[in-house]
Design a protein around this motif. Structure first.
Motif, short mmCIF file in Angstrom:
data_model
loop_
_atom_site.label_atom_id
_atom_site.label_comp_id
_atom_site.label_asym_id
_atom_site.label_seq_id
_atom_site.Cartn_x
_atom_site.Cartn_y
_atom_site.Cartn_z
N LEU A 1 -0.70 1.87 -9.91
CA LEU A 1 -0.44 3.16 -9.62
C LEU A 1 -0.21 3.81 -10.76
O LEU A 1 0.61 3.64 -11.57
N ARG B 1 -12.61 10.67 -0.51
CA ARG B 1 -11.64 10.28 -1.27
C ARG B 1 -11.81 9.98 -2.88
O ARG B 1 -11.15 10.66 -3.84
N SER B 2 -12.77 9.70 -2.87
CA SER B 2 -13.46 9.46 -4.61
C SER B 2 -13.95 10.82 -4.91
O SER B 2 -13.96 10.86 -6.23
N GLU C 1 -0.23 9.90 -8.96
CA GLU C 1 -0.72 9.74 -7.68
C GLU C 1 0.34 9.44 -6.43
O GLU C 1 0.10 9.11 -5.27
N SER D 1 -2.18 8.01 0.96
CA SER D 1 -3.53 7.78 -0.01
C SER D 1 -4.30 6.33 0.31
O SER D 1 -5.39 6.25 0.22
N ASP E 1 5.91 9.97 0.03
CA ASP E 1 4.91 8.97 0.50
C ASP E 1 5.74 7.66 0.87
O ASP E 1 7.06 7.76 0.87
N ALA F 1 -13.77 6.96 2.55
CA ALA F 1 -13.67 6.31 1.30
C ALA F 1 -14.38 7.33 0.11
O ALA F 1 -14.00 7.55 -1.25
N ARG G 1 -3.80 3.75 -1.19
CA ARG G 1 -4.01 2.99 -2.65
C ARG G 1 -3.06 1.85 -2.65
O ARG G 1 -1.83 1.90 -2.05
N ALA G 2 -3.63 0.58 -2.93
CA ALA G 2 -2.96 -0.63 -3.21
C ALA G 2 -2.17 -0.84 -4.39
O ALA G 2 -2.71 -0.27 -5.39
N ALA G 3 -1.27 -1.58 -4.31
CA ALA G 3 -0.33 -1.74 -5.64
C ALA G 3 0.28 -3.07 -5.55
O ALA G 3 0.29 -3.84 -4.46
N VAL H 1 0.83 -1.03 0.05
CA VAL H 1 0.13 0.07 0.00
C VAL H 1 0.88 1.28 0.00
O VAL H 1 2.00 1.13 0.43
#
Length: 536
Positions: free
Chosen positions: A276, A425-426, A280, A244, A285, A422, A246-248, A240
């Motif tokens: 990603l 964030r969107s 982003e 953010s 980060d 969530a 966000r997963a990757a 992650v």
């Protein structure tokens, strides 16, 4: 058993020959930017592999100019030993002292001093420069060297190898006394190190990489680089990106142009991340695992190890942690401890090192160790509750002041709060208000407002107006964009901020008024001017 990976960091005043020496030691020119070559000075971080014979180390080359100390701190975070460069024709200079202050704040004790440019001076001047360095760092080897002719390079390699061995011995001693976790296992399951709730090893061995560069390679996608502070990363592993969330997936791993299946702690690592986009990710980060030990926070309790008295006297300071920085108000807790109330979020865990600098005029005051990465607001004389260690997802136990306080709802937002975060964030830069969120969530507005208060109290969101609330990461990006625009132009108007960020008047005005109130900007008529830490 081969020696553990280590990272060496350069330090020293501008034009003392750091990059020339790195080129002589590694065969690599770390000034990769056209502007660096045109100006003859390092502006950004440079990286190379250093062969010391018995081992290979990563090497980070940092800028020496006083305007780029923040970049130097980002590069020095995570290094294990230093290579301090002092030119024989100049001797010890202001940035020599500044960089040493940063190293002391980061707890980097092992290293070597290279006295460079010895071909430009007579023997007496060379001896004088070496003696000055020996007086400055009495326990550190001093090696005269010439990056152009190669004189002294082998002696310098030998001294660096000895310093690396000193770090190895210190690590073994720390483990023997319980100050470090045992080394991670050498074998991995086919699925890699982790998934949420499934990581192996102690808390400190969760993979943590603070990003210092991100870029795109045509045909390959997004790449991030940094020093892997702890743990292991494996090709195919799910990770992650914080803040953010966000997963990757780690598509591939390189360490100094070599493709590897696994990266180890203390290596310079390049990760090709699937899932990603370049936009982003930014410097500062953190790449880690789900439910790992790193927390996004607006408060830190720190035990000061350098400059405690002077830091405690400051009202506002600049706090550097990893490759990120933030201004903060200082609350003196007494006995060498402070609470740092941050104006933008940092990503921290227990026992991370912080560097603390004065805002104006800028210079390094000192630093310390994070003892609580997400404390409640408190002042001196605060009496924590009885110790109640909590087991983390990795099976270890966390440490610090936070562990002695029972978690509250505010510190652990509930399920509705997480759902609303969530949704926000969107929404991106145009977040919905409480009424719209209530309709989307199918709950009463009062429930939404209570959940939003949880997010703000936990530091996961920032309320810029009563009905305008941003996720902390979104707010940080918008804040930095507005401040950068104000810096470039000298000031910014409401219309300029609106157009540059693609916002409506409502959101641009809310952000500007909030930044004025936080004293990040100063309003004069229709324009908003940068002040304090915004000026670089």
């Amino acid at each position: 058993m081969s020696p553990a990976p280590l990272t060496v960091g350069t330090a020293g005043h501008i034009d003392h020959g750091k990059t020339t020496l790195v080129r002589a030691l590694t065969g690599r020119d770390t000034d990769r930017l056209a502007e660096e070559r045109r100006r003859g000075m390092s502006i950004e971080l440079g990286f190379a592999e250093l062969d010391l014979g018995s081992r290979r180390c990563s090497l980070v080359d940092v800028p020496g100019h006083e305007r780029f100390v923040r970049t130097m701190v980002a590069g020095a975070s995570g290094i294990d030993l230093f290579l301090l460069v002092v030119a024989a024709d100049d001797g010890v200079m202001p940035q020599t002292h500044e960089h040493l202050a940063v190293l002391r704040a980061l707890g980097v004790e092992a290293g070597v001093v290279a006295v460079t440019k010895i071909d430009l001076v007579d023997p007496d001047t060379r001896a004088l420069a070496a003696a000055e360095c020996a007086a400055l760092l009495p326990q550190t080897p001093v090696v005269p060297v010439c990056g152009r002719s190669g004189e002294g390079l082998e002696a310098l390699r030998a001294a660096l190898a000895a310093a690396a061995a000193q770090v190895d011995r210190a690590d073994r001693a720390d483990r023997a006394h319980g100050a470090l976790p045992p080394p991670p296992p050498c074998t991995l399951s086919p699925s890699g190190l982790q998934s949420a709730g499934g990581a192996v090893g102690a808390e400190d061995e969760a993979p943590v990489l603070h990003v210092d560069r991100s870029f795109t390679i045509a045909g390959h996608g997004t790449v991030v680089t940094g020093t892997l502070w702890s743990g292991l990363l494996r090709r195919g592993q799910r990770v992650v990106l914080l803040p953010s969330g966000r997963a990757a997936r780690v598509r591939s791993i390189e360490v100094h142009d070599r493709d590897l299946e696994t990266a180890e702690a203390r290596q310079r690592v390049a990760l090709n991340l699937a899932g990603l986009h370049r936009e982003e990710i930014r410097r500062g980060d953190v790449v880690t695992v789900a439910d790992g030990p790193v927390r996004m926070t607006y408060r830190l309790d720190a035990e000061l190890t350098e400059g405690a008295a002077e830091i405690a006297r400051q009202r506002r300071v600049q706090v550097h942690l990893g490759t990120r920085e933030a201004p903060a108000r200082v609350v003196d807790l007494g006995e060498g401890a402070v609470q740092l109330r941050l104006e933008s979020p940092l990503l921290a865990r227990h026992d991370d090192r912080v560097v603390i600098r004065r805002i104006a005029p800028p210079y390094t005051l000192g630093g310390g160790v994070v003892r609580d990465p997400s404390p409640p607001r408190h002042g001196p004389g605060w009496d924590p509750k009885p110790p109640k260690p909590q087991e983390n997802v990795n099976g270890g136990h966390s440490r610090g002041l936070a562990d002695r306080v029972a978690p509250t709802a505010a510190e652990n937002p509930g399920e509705l709060a997480q759902r609303l975060l969530a949704e926000l964030r969107s929404d991106g830069a145009k977040p919905s208000g409480a009424a719209a969120l209530a309709e989307r969530a199918g709950v009463e507005r009062r429930e939404v407002e209570a959940a939003l208060r949880e997010l703000v109290a936990a530091g996961a969101a920032v309320r810029v107006k009563p009905d305008v609330l941003y996720p902390a990461a979104t707010y940080a990006r918008l804040r930095e964009a507005i401040v950068a625009l104000a810096e470039r132009q000298g000031s910014v108007s409401l219309a300029e901020a609106r157009d540059a960020l693609g916002l409506s008047r409502k959101y641009a005005q809310a952000l500007l008024e909030h930044l004025d109130g936080e004293k990040v900007l100063r309003r004069d008529g229709e324009r908003h001017y940068p002040r304090g830490p915004a000026r670089r």
